[in-house]
Design a protein around this motif. Structure first.
Motif, PDB file in Angstrom:
ATOM      1  N   ALA A 149      -2.248   3.357   5.869  1.00  0.00           N
ATOM      2  CA  ALA A 149      -1.408   3.696   4.722  1.00  0.00           C
ATOM      3  C   ALA A 149      -2.031   4.820   3.901  1.00  0.00           C
ATOM      4  O   ALA A 149      -1.325   5.715   3.411  1.00  0.00           O
ATOM      5  N   ALA A 150      -3.352   4.796   3.750  1.00  0.00           N
ATOM      6  CA  ALA A 150      -4.035   5.837   2.979  1.00  0.00           C
ATOM      7  C   ALA A 150      -3.925   7.190   3.666  1.00  0.00           C
ATOM      8  O   ALA A 150      -3.722   8.225   3.013  1.00  0.00           O
ATOM      9  N   ILE A 151      -4.039   7.214   4.995  1.00  0.00           N
ATOM     10  CA  ILE A 151      -3.907   8.476   5.727  1.00  0.00           C
ATOM     11  C   ILE A 151      -2.493   9.026   5.567  1.00  0.00           C
ATOM     12  O   ILE A 151      -2.295  10.232   5.359  1.00  0.00           O
ATOM     13  N   ILE A 152      -1.505   8.152   5.661  1.00  0.00           N
ATOM     14  CA  ILE A 152      -0.119   8.586   5.497  1.00  0.00           C
ATOM     15  C   ILE A 152       0.064   9.224   4.111  1.00  0.00           C
ATOM     16  O   ILE A 152       0.660  10.292   3.972  1.00  0.00           O
ATOM     17  N   ALA A 153      -0.454   8.562   3.091  1.00  0.00           N
ATOM     18  CA  ALA A 153      -0.320   9.087   1.732  1.00  0.00           C
ATOM     19  C   ALA A 153      -0.961  10.468   1.618  1.00  0.00           C
ATOM     20  O   ALA A 153      -0.408  11.390   0.996  1.00  0.00           O
ATOM     21  N   ASP A 154      -2.156  10.631   2.214  1.00  0.00           N
ATOM     22  CA  ASP A 154      -2.825  11.934   2.178  1.00  0.00           C
ATOM     23  C   ASP A 154      -1.990  13.013   2.872  1.00  0.00           C
ATOM     24  O   ASP A 154      -1.920  14.167   2.397  1.00  0.00           O
ATOM     25  N   CYS A 155      -1.348  12.632   3.977  1.00  0.00           N
ATOM     26  CA  CYS A 155      -0.569  13.606   4.738  1.00  0.00           C
ATOM     27  C   CYS A 155       0.727  13.992   4.014  1.00  0.00           C
ATOM     28  O   CYS A 155       1.218  15.112   4.173  1.00  0.00           O
ATOM     29  N   VAL A 156       1.288  13.071   3.258  1.00  0.00           N
ATOM     30  CA  VAL A 156       2.480  13.381   2.478  1.00  0.00           C
ATOM     31  C   VAL A 156       2.111  14.291   1.313  1.00  0.00           C
ATOM     32  O   VAL A 156       2.865  15.208   0.934  1.00  0.00           O
ATOM     33  N   THR A 157       0.924  14.085   0.754  1.00  0.00           N
ATOM     34  CA  THR A 157       0.459  14.874  -0.397  1.00  0.00           C
ATOM     35  C   THR A 157       0.234  16.323  -0.016  1.00  0.00           C
ATOM     36  O   THR A 157       0.498  17.241  -0.803  1.00  0.00           O
ATOM     37  N   GLN A 158      -0.238  16.563   1.204  1.00  0.00           N
ATOM     38  CA  GLN A 158      -0.606  17.922   1.622  1.00  0.00           C
ATOM     39  C   GLN A 158       0.607  18.840   1.720  1.00  0.00           C
ATOM     40  O   GLN A 158       1.679  18.439   2.119  1.00  0.00           O
TER      41      GLN A 158
ATOM     42  N   GLU B  59       0.834  -1.204   0.000  1.00  0.00           N
ATOM     43  CA  GLU B  59       0.000   0.000   0.000  1.00  0.00           C
ATOM     44  C   GLU B  59       0.871   1.257   0.000  1.00  0.00           C
ATOM     45  O   GLU B  59       0.575   2.236  -0.703  1.00  0.00           O
ATOM     46  N   LEU B  60       1.932   1.234   0.792  1.00  0.00           N
ATOM     47  CA  LEU B  60       2.809   2.403   0.859  1.00  0.00           C
ATOM     48  C   LEU B  60       3.568   2.610  -0.447  1.00  0.00           C
ATOM     49  O   LEU B  60       3.709   3.740  -0.926  1.00  0.00           O
ATOM     50  N   LYS B  61       4.052   1.528  -1.027  1.00  0.00           N
ATOM     51  CA  LYS B  61       4.784   1.652  -2.288  1.00  0.00           C
ATOM     52  C   LYS B  61       3.902   2.249  -3.376  1.00  0.00           C
ATOM     53  O   LYS B  61       4.343   3.110  -4.151  1.00  0.00           O
ATOM     54  N   GLN B  62       2.673   1.799  -3.428  1.00  0.00           N
ATOM     55  CA  GLN B  62       1.756   2.301  -4.449  1.00  0.00           C
ATOM     56  C   GLN B  62       1.380   3.761  -4.183  1.00  0.00           C
ATOM     57  O   GLN B  62       1.414   4.605  -5.090  1.00  0.00           O
ATOM     58  N   ALA B  63       1.051   4.071  -2.932  1.00  0.00           N
ATOM     59  CA  ALA B  63       0.573   5.414  -2.615  1.00  0.00           C
ATOM     60  C   ALA B  63       1.682   6.452  -2.658  1.00  0.00           C
ATOM     61  O   ALA B  63       1.450   7.616  -3.016  1.00  0.00           O
ATOM     62  N   LEU B  64       2.898   6.051  -2.291  1.00  0.00           N
ATOM     63  CA  LEU B  64       3.997   7.011  -2.197  1.00  0.00           C
ATOM     64  C   LEU B  64       4.894   7.014  -3.429  1.00  0.00           C
ATOM     65  O   LEU B  64       5.892   7.758  -3.458  1.00  0.00           O
TER      66      LEU B  64
ATOM     67  N   PRO C  45       4.695   8.454  -6.308  1.00  0.00           N
ATOM     68  CA  PRO C  45       4.986   9.778  -6.903  1.00  0.00           C
ATOM     69  C   PRO C  45       6.014  10.593  -6.123  1.00  0.00           C
ATOM     70  O   PRO C  45       6.568  11.555  -6.653  1.00  0.00           O
ATOM     71  N   PHE C  46       6.271  10.199  -4.862  1.00  0.00           N
ATOM     72  CA  PHE C  46       7.155  10.993  -4.019  1.00  0.00           C
ATOM     73  C   PHE C  46       8.527  10.356  -3.820  1.00  0.00           C
ATOM     74  O   PHE C  46       9.398  10.957  -3.191  1.00  0.00           O
ATOM     75  N   MET C  47       8.696   9.135  -4.345  1.00  0.00           N
ATOM     76  CA  MET C  47       9.963   8.451  -4.168  1.00  0.00           C
ATOM     77  C   MET C  47      11.074   9.188  -4.909  1.00  0.00           C
ATOM     78  O   MET C  47      10.912   9.598  -6.058  1.00  0.00           O
ATOM     79  N   GLY C  48      12.199   9.342  -4.225  1.00  0.00           N
ATOM     80  CA  GLY C  48      13.320  10.049  -4.822  1.00  0.00           C
ATOM     81  C   GLY C  48      13.283  11.540  -4.598  1.00  0.00           C
ATOM     82  O   GLY C  48      14.236  12.245  -4.937  1.00  0.00           O
ATOM     83  N   SER C  49      12.198  12.032  -4.009  1.00  0.00           N
ATOM     84  CA  SER C  49      12.103  13.461  -3.703  1.00  0.00           C
ATOM     85  C   SER C  49      11.729  13.630  -2.232  1.00  0.00           C
ATOM     86  O   SER C  49      12.593  13.653  -1.368  1.00  0.00           O
ATOM     87  N   THR C  50      10.427  13.704  -1.944  1.00  0.00           N
ATOM     88  CA  THR C  50       9.988  13.827  -0.553  1.00  0.00           C
ATOM     89  C   THR C  50      10.327  12.586   0.257  1.00  0.00           C
ATOM     90  O   THR C  50      10.740  12.669   1.412  1.00  0.00           O
ATOM     91  N   VAL C  51      10.141  11.424  -0.350  1.00  0.00           N
ATOM     92  CA  VAL C  51      10.404  10.148   0.310  1.00  0.00           C
ATOM     93  C   VAL C  51      11.707   9.557  -0.229  1.00  0.00           C
ATOM     94  O   VAL C  51      11.878   9.399  -1.440  1.00  0.00           O
ATOM     95  N   VAL C  52      12.607   9.215   0.682  1.00  0.00           N
ATOM     96  CA  VAL C  52      13.906   8.651   0.292  1.00  0.00           C
ATOM     97  C   VAL C  52      13.827   7.148   0.138  1.00  0.00           C
ATOM     98  O   VAL C  52      14.306   6.592  -0.852  1.00  0.00           O
ATOM     99  N   GLU C  53      13.195   6.478   1.118  1.00  0.00           N
ATOM    100  CA  GLU C  53      13.224   5.014   1.111  1.00  0.00           C
ATOM    101  C   GLU C  53      12.151   4.458   2.028  1.00  0.00           C
ATOM    102  O   GLU C  53      11.787   5.079   3.043  1.00  0.00           O
ATOM    103  N   LEU C  54      11.644   3.271   1.667  1.00  0.00           N
ATOM    104  CA  LEU C  54      10.787   2.478   2.544  1.00  0.00           C
ATOM    105  C   LEU C  54      11.602   1.288   3.033  1.00  0.00           C
ATOM    106  O   LEU C  54      12.249   0.603   2.245  1.00  0.00           O
ATOM    107  N   ARG C  55      11.564   1.032   4.338  1.00  0.00           N
ATOM    108  CA  ARG C  55      12.374  -0.051   4.900  1.00  0.00           C
ATOM    109  C   ARG C  55      11.550  -0.872   5.887  1.00  0.00           C
ATOM    110  O   ARG C  55      10.537  -0.406   6.406  1.00  0.00           O
TER     111      ARG C  55
END
Length: 476
Positions: free
Chosen positions: A467-476, A397-402, A404-414
């Motif tokens: 996961a959906a809430i996290i994605a919304d909060c990163v988008t804002q 869920e996180l990989k799909q939702a985030l 668009p932000f990988m490599g910029s706002t988000v560095v890595e999922l671990r």
């Protein structure tokens, strides 16, 4: 004062409503309770925060919300607001809040015997010790070294010492290693030149090696092996003889771990440090080097152990030649009742004598009975399978939702299981704050990382919701 009394009566009424089925949050009575709570809660919560600021030592940075109760994977504040809990009390509440089996164990044991000290036996400490040892061996039948090493006499390959917290468990493990190091020094097994020097002064074999990014506690010994200037600097000088090597760097092992080393302490998966997993070759090299120089390998599984990784212990994700001599545990062991423990191999247990270590509260019947309840759940294969499945869903869920932000706002999922981290390119505090406003509780970790550690029995629907809430909060 009248308002406080009314609010107290309201909380009592709310607790009486807690007999609803575990995880069911949609009854009309519960909605009515929250509505009434919201009307009275703000004034009471403001008073609580004021009292905290006035009377308690200011060592925590906390938001102004005041939590009143929880059920399953949800918490509620005194204003009646609901929060999906992805902190689990920092990896503690493995079975969720107000779990009926935990509640029943606490209630019954509190009515029988809470404490009797270690002057006497109680029925629950030996039972929990046996469950920990037997479940550990059963979950890792390939184990042959350290805590799994067979004994010639048929004794248990490992034994347990109970403490009250993870920090105390680590302190005890380091203390045991210091004694063991002296015995190795006195035995003369490390080669002629080295043995002669160490036998002349066994105290020389006292070195302890820890690693960058590790977190082992805040008392002086545990703090000394926690290589973070933020925690250490105000309290220097720390205990002598501690060196810090780079995590996952096998090239440094020979330089740091030598014949004067008595212990190496490491987290197989770092939690506070930002959710970093040890590489197989790193742990394998540590095990091999400890054997060469007569040092003990200690795994701190206080956060990553007891099901959090999807295995009973995180080190059970690794090959058998990575096994520890001692393993420390705490957080989820009694689902929030304070407890810690050290699992020690037979070769260590044989050298610790009566009177050489102790505790007033450790091994008390209340904590150990709840610990038995927790172990009965966590050690089940179906329970661990759920953790693995939930972790995979969260990752997907996180990989799909985030994406668009990988490599910029988000560095890595671990991470693995339900020990996950999202590393951001900058301070993630605004994301944590927005998530809380949207009804999701998160906790930070080192390196601009948000830690995701929900209760281990969280429903898949709630995993997806978080996961959906996290994605919304990163988008804002």
């Amino acid at each position: 004062m009248v308002l406080q009394h009314r609010y107290a009566r309201l909380l009592v009424a709310g607790r009486r409503l807690s007999a609803w089925q575990h995880g069911n949050r949609s009854t009309s009575l519960l909605r009515s309770y929250h509505a009434t709570s919201a009307r009275l809660g703000t004034a009471a919560s403001n008073q609580t925060v004021a009292n905290a600021e006035k009377y308690t030592l200011n060592t925590y940075a906390r938001p102004s919300l005041v939590l009143s109760h929880g059920k399953g994977s949800y918490l509620y504040d005194t204003d009646g607001k609901e929060y999906l809990d992805f902190t689990a009390g920092i990896s503690v509440v493995a079975l969720g809040h107000s779990h009926p089996a935990v509640t029943a164990a606490v209630t019954e044991q509190a009515s029988q015997l809470i404490h009797c000290s270690n002057l006497y036996h109680n029925q629950w400490a030996p039972r929990l010790a046996s469950e920990i040892v037997e479940a550990t061996i059963a979950a890792y039948p390939q184990g042959m070294q350290g805590i799994y090493a067979a004994t010639a006499s048929g004794r248990s390959p490992a034994r347990v010492f109970f403490s009250n917290s993870g920090t105390e468990a680590n302190e005890g493990a380091l203390k045991f290693a210091r004694k063991y190091g002296k015995l190795v020094a006195e035995s003369g097994v490390l080669g002629k030149g080295t043995s002669e020097a160490l036998r002349g002064d066994p105290n020389l074999k006292c070195g302890i090696v820890s690693f960058t990014g590790g977190f082992h506690g805040r008392s002086m010994g545990a703090l000394s092996v926690t290589a973070n200037p933020k925690y250490q600097k105000p309290f220097t000088p720390l205990i002598p003889g501690v060196q810090t090597a780079k995590y996952n760097d096998t090239g440094e092992i020979g330089a740091f771990i030598d014949e004067r080393t008595c212990a190496v302490i490491v987290e197989p998966i770092q939690g506070e440090g930002g959710i970093h997993a040890a590489q197989v070759e790193f742990l394998r090299a540590l095990r091999r080097r400890c054997d060469q120089v007569g040092a003990l390998l200690i795994y701190d599984e206080i956060q990553c152990g007891l099901g959090r990784s999807g295995k009973l212990w995180a080190h059970q994700l690794y090959p058998e030649d990575c096994s520890p001599d001692m393993l420390t545990m705490a957080k989820p062991l009694a689902n929030g009742i304070p407890i810690g423990a050290i699992l020690v191999s037979d070769k260590v247990a044989e050298e610790i004598k009566v009177g050489e270590h102790g505790t007033t509260f450790g091994g008390n019947p209340l904590a150990c009975r709840v610990g038995c309840t927790v172990m009965e759940h966590i050690a089940q294969p179906e329970f661990l399978e759920h953790v693995q499945a939930a972790g995979q869903v969260l990752d997907q869920e996180l990989k799909q939702a985030l994406a668009p932000f990988m490599g910029s706002t988000v560095v890595e999922l671990r991470g693995t299981g339900l020990l996950r981290g999202i590393q951001f390119s900058s301070d993630p505090t605004p994301v944590i704050d927005r998530a809380r406003d949207h009804g999701l509780l998160l906790v930070g970790a080192g390196g601009n990382t948000v830690r995701l550690v929900p209760p281990l029995n969280t429903r898949l629907a709630d995993i997806k919701r978080g996961a959906a809430i996290i994605a919304d909060c990163v988008t804002q």
